[in-house]
Design a protein around this motif. Structure first.
Motif: not given
Length: 451
Positions: A342-357
């Motif tokens: 498996g491989v990841g796609y898309g940008p990382a979410l701000t570390n520890g954020s509980t709000k979906d960007d």
């Protein structure tokens, strides 16, 4: 590269030169890649395209050296039909492969949030015929290989580009979007040449993963015909998941008060700390050194934790590889292993954020098995979305199970277990397909065969 030191040429017994590299080769770190999906207008165009692409397809010879970029090719059943292979060859494929992943959704528990009617448009029809995958250690090398493939594509008017799906390392250091070390615990394949890293497990027979070799039962799985066509090939599972990272972080914050308690709950749900260190080797505190050590971070079984108090039975890691756990429904674990790439796609979410960007991020789940369809259906229905095999009734996998806001996770303890309720689905299926990845010689045969 560390893998070079874990390879024993004297134990090489399978035909690495004829096996495509992606099946055995580990991803470089960091990795960059693309999955390209193509539509065939006619069989002659498909054969001409494969013939021109053939010299650039990478074999598994010297697979332990992952410094170079590699290119692989696979086909769906609709693609094999479009290629106008002999009727006897087409008929010899399993029914589940012929029907496709979407048509098997009930057996896969791909329902409700994960139902095919909710998949992305690119996965809803039968026009995905050829998949070309490229993996490289740098964007420059990826682009160089991509340009070769696109140039070849431009030479064949009968082959149409449907879509490209780029991917790369989500977080520096080979961590997935949820912040956990990725790519741990693939099975060791007998005859591949890799040194055994888990002293508690033995290498699994090559025939479980690649056609033409003996399986765990001492025979061969049914394979497409003729034998020369199937040999050194296998089936591919391809599934795209959208990862709800903010929802995961929010659930941890709601269920545990302190940061340490949240990290422990996350580790219990996975079976490892974020570093990759297994809980049963360091149950109270993460050990980053152990987590990063490929010679040690998978060298264990559950003989010291049959109660599940260290690593819960319902944790993702223990469900997907129970090792020597005492299960209520007995099963030979070695018959349900898959090679995961498996491989990841898309940008990382701000570390520890509980709000979906609102950004797209997740996992392209890619796996290989000589009985991929049967294995995936078993894993999805029994080990991922059911808990009976570990006496947990309908409790589902906390990370990839279809929990839909009703999920429960049990953490054994003294004097009573802790139960966490109201768990949402953290990974939603956006589409998928089954493919056949041929051996190098089989690709040559397909490019030349006539009715």
């Amino acid at each position: 590269m560390f893998l070079k030191n874990l390879f024993k040429r004297t134990s090489e017994k399978i035909e690495l030169h004829d096996i495509q590299a992606i099946i055995l080769r580990e991803r470089p770190l960091p990795y960059h890649g693309v999955n390209v999906f193509l539509e065939m207008q006619d069989g002659q165009s498909g054969k001409a395209f494969l013939k021109e692409l053939l010299p650039y397809i990478t074999s598994a010879k010297n697979w332990w050296d992952s410094d170079d970029a590699w290119l692989s090719v696979a086909l769906t059943y609709e693609g094999l039909k479009k290629l106008e292979l002999p009727a006897a060859t087409l008929e010899s494929f399993p029914d589940a492969f012929k029907k496709g992943m979407a048509a098997r959704n009930q057996k896969l528990m791909d329902i409700n949030e994960n139902a095919p009617e909710k998949w992305e448009a690119a996965f809803k029809d039968s026009r995905n015929h050829i998949a070309v995958s490229i993996v490289a250690k740098s964007k420059a090398e990826l682009d160089a290989k991509r340009q070769i493939a696109l140039h070849i594509l431009s030479n064949h008017a009968g082959i149409k580009l449907r879509f490209q799906a780029d991917f790369d390392t989500p977080v520096e250091g080979n961590f997935n979007h949820f912040g956990f070390r990725d790519g741990i615990s693939n099975p060791e394949i007998e005859g591949s040449g890799a040194e055994q890293l888990n002293s508690k497990e033995r290498p699994i027979k090559a025939g479980e993963f690649i056609f033409g070799y003996t399986n765990e039962a001492g025979n061969h799985y049914p394979m497409p015909q003729p034998f020369e066509f199937a040999r050194n090939g296998t089936f591919v599972i391809f599934r795209k998941y959208h990862s709800h990272v903010a929802a995961f972080n929010k659930y941890l914050s709601e269920q545990a008060k302190s940061k340490d308690e949240q990290e422990l709950l996350a580790a219990k749900m996975i079976g490892r700390w974020r570093s990759g260190a297994p809980l049963n080797m360091c149950p109270f505190k993460d050990n980053a050194t152990l987590g990063a050590d490929i010679t040690k971070n998978n060298d264990f079984d559950f003989s010291n934790d049959q109660s599940g108090k260290l690593v819960p039975y319902s944790s993702h890691m223990r469900r997907m590889n129970p090792r020597n756990s005492k299960m209520a429904v007995m099963s030979d674990v070695n018959l349900h292993r898959i090679i995961r790439k498996g491989v990841g796609y898309g940008p990382a979410l701000t570390n520890g954020s509980t709000k979906d960007d609102g950004k797209e991020r997740g996992l392209y789940f890619i796996a290989f098995s000589a009985k991929a369809m049967e294995t995936l259906e078993f894993l999805q229905k029994e080990w991922v979305n059911n808990g009976n095999f570990v006496s947990l009734k309908n409790e589902r996998d906390p990370m990839i199970g279809l929990n839909e806001g009703k999920g429960t996770f049990t953490m054994p303890g003294d004097p009573l277990p802790k139960r966490f309720i109201g768990m949402p689905t953290f990974n939603t299926l956006k589409g998928g397909m089954y493919l056949f990845i041929p051996g190098i010689n089989a690709i040559k045969w397909m490019s030349e065969v006539s009715l």
